[in-house]
Design a protein around this motif. Structure first.
Motif, PDB file in Angstrom:
ATOM      1  N   ALA A   1       0.855  -1.058  -0.021  1.00 41.59           N
ATOM      2  CA  ALA A   1      -0.156  -0.041  -0.027  1.00 41.59           C
ATOM      3  C   ALA A   1       0.815   1.219   0.013  1.00 41.59           C
ATOM      4  N   LEU A   2       2.045   1.232   0.640  1.00 41.81           N
ATOM      5  CA  LEU A   2       2.756   2.607   0.847  1.00 41.81           C
ATOM      6  C   LEU A   2       3.368   2.543  -0.579  1.00 41.81           C
ATOM      7  N   PHE A   3       3.963   1.525  -1.043  1.00 39.12           N
ATOM      8  CA  PHE A   3       4.821   1.757  -2.512  1.00 39.12           C
ATOM      9  C   PHE A   3       3.552   2.243  -3.490  1.00 39.12           C
ATOM     10  N   ASP A   4       2.339   1.614  -3.296  1.00 44.21           N
ATOM     11  CA  ASP A   4       1.301   1.955  -4.323  1.00 44.21           C
ATOM     12  C   ASP A   4       0.934   3.486  -4.410  1.00 44.21           C
ATOM     13  N   SER A   5       1.160   3.960  -3.165  1.00 40.60           N
ATOM     14  CA  SER A   5       0.702   5.374  -2.748  1.00 40.60           C
ATOM     15  C   SER A   5       1.903   6.382  -3.284  1.00 40.60           C
ATOM     16  N   GLY A   6       3.104   5.657  -3.618  1.00 40.31           N
ATOM     17  CA  GLY A   6       4.200   6.707  -3.945  1.00 40.31           C
ATOM     18  C   GLY A   6       5.218   6.686  -3.476  1.00 40.31           C
ATOM     19  N   VAL A   7       5.448   5.961  -2.395  1.00 46.58           N
ATOM     20  CA  VAL A   7       6.655   5.801  -1.403  1.00 46.58           C
ATOM     21  C   VAL A   7       7.833   5.253  -2.203  1.00 46.58           C
ATOM     22  N   LYS A   8       8.871   5.972  -2.135  1.00 46.56           N
ATOM     23  CA  LYS A   8      10.192   5.592  -2.995  1.00 46.56           C
ATOM     24  C   LYS A   8      11.329   4.853  -2.126  1.00 46.56           C
ATOM     25  N   GLU A   9      11.117   5.179  -0.822  1.00 48.40           N
ATOM     26  CA  GLU A   9      11.914   4.479   0.039  1.00 48.40           C
ATOM     27  C   GLU A   9      11.186   4.015   1.150  1.00 48.40           C
ATOM     28  N   LEU A  10      11.454   2.851   1.568  1.00 48.10           N
ATOM     29  CA  LEU A  10      10.775   2.014   2.818  1.00 48.10           C
ATOM     30  C   LEU A  10      11.822   1.976   3.661  1.00 48.10           C
ATOM     31  N   LEU A  11      11.749   2.407   5.159  1.00 53.28           N
ATOM     32  CA  LEU A  11      12.712   2.330   5.913  1.00 53.28           C
ATOM     33  C   LEU A  11      12.209   1.176   7.161  1.00 53.28           C
ATOM     34  N   VAL A  12      12.642   0.019   7.135  1.00 57.45           N
ATOM     35  CA  VAL A  12      12.309  -1.244   8.016  1.00 57.45           C
ATOM     36  C   VAL A  12      12.688  -1.087   9.344  1.00 57.45           C
ATOM     37  N   VAL A  13      11.845  -0.705  10.745  1.00 57.83           N
ATOM     38  CA  VAL A  13      12.338  -0.506  11.880  1.00 57.83           C
ATOM     39  C   VAL A  13      11.559  -1.425  12.746  1.00 57.83           C
ATOM     40  N   SER A  14      12.149  -1.432  13.904  1.00 63.74           N
ATOM     41  CA  SER A  14      11.591  -2.218  14.939  1.00 63.74           C
ATOM     42  C   SER A  14      12.792  -2.060  16.198  1.00 63.74           C
ATOM     43  N   GLN A  15      12.592  -2.575  17.324  1.00 63.55           N
ATOM     44  CA  GLN A  15      13.581  -2.504  18.308  1.00 63.55           C
ATOM     45  C   GLN A  15      14.742  -3.421  17.997  1.00 63.55           C
ATOM     46  N   ASP A  16      14.514  -4.420  17.269  1.00 64.72           N
ATOM     47  CA  ASP A  16      15.539  -5.412  17.019  1.00 64.72           C
ATOM     48  C   ASP A  16      14.992  -6.098  15.791  1.00 64.72           C
ATOM     49  N   THR A  17      15.272  -5.619  14.519  1.00 65.54           N
ATOM     50  CA  THR A  17      14.927  -6.051  13.231  1.00 65.54           C
ATOM     51  C   THR A  17      15.350  -7.407  13.014  1.00 65.54           C
ATOM     52  N   SER A  18      16.610  -7.719  13.488  1.00 65.23           N
ATOM     53  CA  SER A  18      16.992  -9.034  12.924  1.00 65.23           C
ATOM     54  C   SER A  18      16.159 -10.085  13.858  1.00 65.23           C
ATOM     55  N   ALA A  19      15.594  -9.921  15.024  1.00 64.76           N
ATOM     56  CA  ALA A  19      14.836 -10.877  15.658  1.00 64.76           C
ATOM     57  C   ALA A  19      13.622 -11.009  15.041  1.00 64.76           C
ATOM     58  N   TYR A  20      13.172 -10.373  14.047  1.00 65.32           N
ATOM     59  CA  TYR A  20      12.105 -10.724  13.678  1.00 65.32           C
ATOM     60  C   TYR A  20      11.395 -12.288  13.588  1.00 65.32           C
ATOM     61  N   CYS A  21      10.612 -12.456  14.382  1.00 65.18           N
ATOM     62  CA  CYS A  21       9.971 -13.631  14.418  1.00 65.18           C
ATOM     63  C   CYS A  21      10.882 -15.031  14.848  1.00 65.18           C
ATOM     64  N   VAL A  22      12.151 -14.697  15.359  1.00 65.91           N
ATOM     65  CA  VAL A  22      12.955 -15.734  15.860  1.00 65.91           C
ATOM     66  C   VAL A  22      12.202 -16.673  16.771  1.00 65.91           C
ATOM     67  N   TYR A  23      11.648 -15.966  17.917  1.00 62.43           N
ATOM     68  CA  TYR A  23      11.123 -16.725  18.744  1.00 62.43           C
ATOM     69  C   TYR A  23       9.775 -17.799  18.543  1.00 62.43           C
ATOM     70  N   LEU A  24       9.206 -17.328  17.525  1.00 64.36           N
ATOM     71  CA  LEU A  24       7.972 -18.109  16.954  1.00 64.36           C
ATOM     72  C   LEU A  24       8.573 -19.310  16.009  1.00 64.36           C
ATOM     73  N   GLN A  25       9.887 -19.529  15.897  1.00 69.09           N
ATOM     74  CA  GLN A  25      10.164 -20.688  15.012  1.00 69.09           C
ATOM     75  C   GLN A  25       9.900 -20.353  13.486  1.00 69.09           C
ATOM     76  N   TYR A  26       9.991 -19.152  13.203  1.00 69.58           N
ATOM     77  CA  TYR A  26       9.685 -18.808  11.806  1.00 69.58           C
ATOM     78  C   TYR A  26       8.217 -19.331  11.448  1.00 69.58           C
ATOM     79  N   ARG A  27       7.259 -19.000  12.046  1.00 68.68           N
ATOM     80  CA  ARG A  27       5.869 -19.601  11.543  1.00 68.68           C
ATOM     81  C   ARG A  27       5.500 -19.231  10.219  1.00 68.68           C
ATOM     82  N   THR A  28       4.916 -20.041   9.443  1.00 69.06           N
ATOM     83  CA  THR A  28       4.479 -19.774   8.133  1.00 69.06           C
ATOM     84  C   THR A  28       3.339 -18.896   8.071  1.00 69.06           C
ATOM     85  N   GLY A  29       3.516 -17.683   7.341  1.00 66.94           N
ATOM     86  CA  GLY A  29       2.113 -17.038   7.188  1.00 66.94           C
ATOM     87  C   GLY A  29       1.592 -17.198   5.597  1.00 66.94           C
ATOM     88  N   PHE A  30       0.812 -16.203   5.310  1.00 65.64           N
ATOM     89  CA  PHE A  30       0.331 -16.164   4.047  1.00 65.64           C
ATOM     90  C   PHE A  30       0.401 -14.830   3.543  1.00 65.64           C
TER      91      PHE A  30
END
Ligand code: SF4
Length: 463
Positions: A191-220
């Motif tokens: 949605a952000l790209f469709d609205s004209g965003v040309k640079e997406l900045l991925v943030v969180s407190q600990d980006t590399s830990a994205y979902c490690v604690y859930l054993q990389y659950r499969t989403g859709f």
């Protein structure tokens, strides 16, 4: 104050909400979510405290100065308007007596919530300023309301943190790490790209830990399985970015071994070869006292391997000088690390005790003047390294995203290369184009030849 929107002609006046957003990019994304919900329900934003029916203040509680700024802003809103809802990190903070700090200082606020509490904020708004009958849902832009310029946006992928760094109180305010479902993150990115965003900045407190604690659950996403895992997420974001001719930039990445998997994506230009890694220190004993994530990793060797895999990699980092017990030898090791690692962009704080942080009880607290002196020594070294690395770009032709271009850039403009994140890094000063017909437009990319450095910035001629 956020920018105002007007009532549709012929519609009854809608209730108006004043909004102040303080703090970091994570807080900004909370503000965007709240503003999006307000707009979806037909509320308008007001130009001033006085002109609003109610004011929301999204606060920051990270360091003492931020606490003061937030409390002062709440005071101003109460004095000018009187009806104030407080949200954000400071809202979750207690004073020395254990009572809610905001309520103790400003007992007249209508409601107080912690961070990441869009639902609670909306409930408080509904209680004190009922929802309009005719919400302008159809007027809502698909990407929601953004507080950044139209051409770049922050994408928050998780909230909270599982670490307990001794100088930090974020986990006590934001709780343990909860990753957003990968399908939701990708839908928001599209949605952000469709609205004209040309640079997406991925943030969180600990980006590399994205979902490690859930054993990389499969989403859709789009009916196909996608693992909730940073590498998979980045691959999908890279596909979206390529389709929209846009950039993806990663922030707050800790040097865990699996980050190595991202380097091929950077070397191929699928995501920007830029990593914001908050090292905070380099000496293993200080890192242990800080209880830093990935403190056992050999960071210098890892960085060297990353640079071999992706020679154009730019590394930005933040550090703390004068942490409790830091010896001169440990501090020298930090300076040596910055030199050897060739940190392209470094920020440094003189250690300052934060109310409620475990580091306050550590032995060997250094005098404030010494902490500040070490910060200054650190910055002198970091600037030397940064200037040397910037000089290597002179003569290169780079892709620049234009941020500022008055009069269609005929008198020049300002932009950023892949090496510069907005707000925190340097910029590229664009000279007036040599050809009179050549124009520059905000939010568009231009090729530019780097002709000089200027402090932390570069000077370039549009190609
Ligand atoms: S990793 Fe450490 S500094 Fe960062 S939010 Fe978590 S506890 Fe705080």
């Amino acid at each position: 104050m956020s920018s105002p929107s007007e009532s549709a002609p012929g519609q009854p006046a809608s209730p108006t909400v004043g909004f102040v957003s303080l703090g970091c990019p994570k807080a900004l994304t909370d503000s965007e979510l709240i503003l999006t919900r307000l707009s979806a329900e037909g509320y308008r934003t007001a130009r001033s405290f006085q002109g609003a029916d109610l004011v929301i203040v999204n606060t920051c509680g990270f360091i003492d100065e931020a606490v003061k700024e937030s409390l002062d802003t709440i005071g101003e809103a109460l004095a000018s308007n009187g009806r104030v809802i407080v949200t954000g990190c400071l809202g979750a903070k207690s004073g020395s007596d254990g009572a809610n700090l905001v309520r103790s200082v400003h007992p007249k606020v209508l409601a107080v919530t912690g961070p990441h509490a869009t639902d609670e904020v909306m409930q408080a708004v509904h209680a004190h300023l009922p929802k309009p009958h005719d919400p302008f849902v159809d007027l809502l832009p698909p990407a929601g309301i953004k507080l950044t310029p139209r051409h770049y946006a922050y994408l928050k992928i998780s909230e909270g943190c599982n670490h307990r760094c001794t100088f930090c109180i974020i986990p006590s305010m934001r709780g343990d790490l909860v990753s957003r479902p990968v399908g939701d993150v990708l839908n928001e990115a599209r949605a952000l790209f469709d609205s004209g965003v040309k640079e997406l900045l991925v943030v969180s407190q600990d980006t590399s830990a994205y979902c490690v604690y859930l054993q990389y659950r499969t989403g859709f996403w789009d009916g196909k399985p996608v693992k909730t895992r940073l590498t998979d997420l980045c691959e999908r974001l890279a596909e979206l970015a390529r389709a929209h001719e846009a950039w993806v930039r990663l922030h707050y990445v800790y040097p865990y071994p699996h980050v190595d998997e991202l380097l091929p994506l950077m070397a191929d230009g699928r995501i920007l070869p830029y990593l914001d890694v908050p090292f905070q220190h380099a000496h293993p004993d200080v890192l242990r006292r800080m209880r830093r994530p990935a403190s056992g990793e050999r960071n210098l060797e890892r960085l060297q391997r990353w640079r071999e895999a992706c020679p154009q990699l730019v590394v930005r980092s933040t550090f703390i000088a004068g942490f409790p017990g830091e010896t001169e030898e440990e501090f020298e090791a930090l300076l040596e690390f910055v030199r050897e690692a060739g940190i392209d962009r470094a920020g440094c704080f003189a250690y300052s005790p934060v109310d409620g942080a475990a580091a306050n009880a550590l032995p060997g607290q250094l005098p404030a003047a010494e902490r500040e002196a070490r910060r200054a020594r650190f910055m002198a070294v970091a600037e030397e390294v940064s200037a040397r690395r910037l000089l290597m770009r002179v003569g290169a032709t780079m892709q620049v995203l234009v941020d500022h271009a008055p009069a269609l850039g005929r008198r020049g403009g300002r932009g950023r290369s892949y090496a510069d994140a907005p707000e925190i890094d340097g910029v590229v000063h664009l000279l007036p184009p040599a050809r009179a017909s050549r124009t520059l437009k905000v939010g568009e990319f231009t090729r530019a030849r780097i002709v000089a450095t200027q402090g932390h910035d570069l000077v370039a001629e549009p190609a």
